[in-house]
Structures are given as C-alpha cells and as structure tokens.
Scaffold this motif. Sequence first.
Motif, short mmCIF file in Angstrom:
data_model
loop_
_atom_site.label_atom_id
_atom_site.label_comp_id
_atom_site.label_asym_id
_atom_site.label_seq_id
_atom_site.Cartn_x
_atom_site.Cartn_y
_atom_site.Cartn_z
N LEU A 1 23.88 54.26 34.52
CA LEU A 1 25.31 53.86 35.13
C LEU A 1 25.67 52.85 33.92
O LEU A 1 26.73 52.56 33.43
N SER B 1 27.88 54.39 31.20
CA SER B 1 29.11 54.46 31.69
C SER B 1 29.72 52.93 31.68
O SER B 1 30.90 52.82 30.86
N ILE B 2 29.17 51.90 32.20
CA ILE B 2 29.85 50.69 32.17
C ILE B 2 30.06 50.13 30.88
O ILE B 2 30.94 49.67 30.36
N THR C 1 32.67 51.99 28.71
CA THR C 1 33.78 51.60 29.04
C THR C 1 34.56 50.58 28.56
O THR C 1 35.55 50.39 28.16
N SER D 1 40.96 55.02 41.96
CA SER D 1 40.57 55.19 40.54
C SER D 1 41.50 55.92 39.78
O SER D 1 41.32 55.69 38.70
N ILE E 1 33.90 54.73 33.82
CA ILE E 1 33.39 54.47 35.16
C ILE E 1 34.57 54.74 36.32
O ILE E 1 34.30 55.63 37.15
#
Length: 363
Positions: A161, A165-166, A169, A215, A250
């Motif tokens: 993650l 993703s993080i 992002t 989100s 994310i």
Amino acid sequence: MISKKTTSNSNRKSNFELLRIIAMLMIVFHHVDLVIPNWSTNINFTKIFVVFSLGSLGKAGVDLFALITGYFMYNKVIKAKRFFRVWLDVDFYSWLTLITLLILGVTISFKDIVKFIFPVVFSLRWYATAYLILYLLLPFVNLIIRRINPYQFSYLLLILLLVLSIMPTIKQNVAYSDLAWIMFVYLIGAFISKYNKQIKNKSSTKIELLFLFGSLFLIILSIVCVHFVTRNTGYFKNNEGYFFYQNYSILVLIFSICLFMLFDNINLKSNVINSISKLMFGVYLSHAPILKFFLPNYIRNLDLASNSRNFYIFVFFAPLIIFLFFSALEYVRLKLLNNLLDRIANKLSLIFSTFKTSILKLL
C-alpha cells in the motif's frame, strides 16, 4: 471482468456478478469521457463536475475486477486452458477490430497495426496483458497466500500500500506498474476472502458507506480543484495533477474496497445477472478501440461545450448505448464461437502440458 465461462449459473454468487456488470459500466463511462476532445476551456463548472465524476468511476471499476478475481481465485486450481482461452479472446477482438477498421477505411499507423496483431505482447488492452502475466504467477502467489498468517499478510499489504498507492498518490510513477498494481489488488481481494468472518465482525455497513462516499467526494473535489488550478495558473501540465484520479490513488482504492465490501454483504441469486456478467470481458475487449478511432470524429459535430442538451444526452446515454451494443455483440460471439474457442484452448493446454512434462524430465 474475466469470469469462468465453464461455471454454471447456479454456482455463481450473483451479488458479485452484479458488481462485475456495474464495474464494466463504470469503465465504459470512463472510456467515453477519455475520448471527449479538449473543450474544457469553454465549459462551465457543472459540466466539469459531471464529466470528471463519471470518469473517475472507471478507475475504480478496474480495481473492482481485480478484487473479485482475488476473492475467488486464491484457493482455486490454476488451469492452463483458462490462460489460453483468455489469450484467444483477446486476439479475437483485436483482429476483428483491425479488420473492421481496415474495411471502413480508417487510417491506422503501422505501429497500431502491429499492436492489433499482437495485442497481448504489446499490451493493447493493458488489463488483459497484466491479468495473463498474473495468471502465470498465481500458482506461486496463491501458495504464499495460503501459507502466511494474517499478521504476515497484513504486513505485506501495508508495505505494498505504501509503495504502490500512497507514494504514487503523492508523486506519480514511483515504483508502480500495471502488473504490480493488479497483483496488489488481487492480494487484497484474497485477504478479504480468507479472513471474511473476522473482517465482517470488525466492520459495519455504516462505516463502509461513510468511507465509500467520503472517498468519492474527495476524489471529485481533488479533480475539480486541480482542473481549476491548471486552467487559471497552468501549474499542472500534462495532467500530472490528476493523481487522485488514477488506479493507484489511495482514494480510488478505498472507494473500490468499500463498494466491494458492501456487495459482499448482499445475498443475491439470479441466473439472468449471472448470464449477463459472462459478457463483460468481451465488452471490455471490444469497446475501447472502437471508441478511440470513431467517437472523437463523431462528437466534434455535437458542440458539447456550448450545447447543454447534447452534452447531457451524450455523457449519460452514449455509454449506456455502447455498453448494450457490445454486450449484444459478445452474446452473439459466445453463441457462435464459444465451443470452438474452448476446444482450441483445450488443445493448446494439452500441447503445453506435454511440453512442460518433457522439460521437467530433462531437469
């Protein structure tokens, strides 16, 4: 997106098959949004909001398919026949599209022709290529999934993650690839399936809905803000500001997982839904290339920037019409060619098994 056609309708979970249909529709909305020409300099805020809101759903649709795949396949036997059948489906629609474009006199570059002839090798449909590579790795990936404990699994997902993703992002193209992302989301789906009871005991529908809409709101807000910053200052160039809009975002991942969890709580049985869901991979393979070559020329005459009626009719109804047309096309294809393609895939799998046995004897 990719479903097992050999599975009977009665054995399929219709809640996830419905989610598969919805995810494909989301992707079609996104692809229609992508081919709209650059008329944003003359468009008002409401239209920007509508276009980017609908377009953002397609990114989540891809994640939903990977989640569904991981949920069901981590404890299944991986068969070579399935690999070759998916490859044949990709080739079929790629070659059919190329032939159609050439007959209609559409100008195609030599580079694009090569991509159409070898769609898997050149990743003409990136998800299909990533899926096929992942499928080759699944015997090893699934072995790891079955053997690690929940704490090891959670730690692995947290590391992925952060890296996939993080970090992307915040800054794009950091340790990201389509294959790595699909594998990561596959692992999340497998984790939800393997520890389903524990997750449901610690979660609730209210929490899932809160994160789902939270989100989605942040995705839309970020897109609109970035758009206006780009429009007024030119700070973001080449769309690098839309990192909250990408597959690896994310926010998109949270939205996808929450929507997936909500459907996991639904108890639904429908042979109609199960039958329709089998068409979705064909819709994915067939619709995007046609949109790329045909739709931009058509919509230039609609004056979407100033004509609000044409704008809303196009944005909301064009994806539905496209979805229904290519669903019907896939239905006809399966009726006519499904058994033939299955036999070819079976023969290829036998050849592969013989070759693999010969290689192993030499080792």
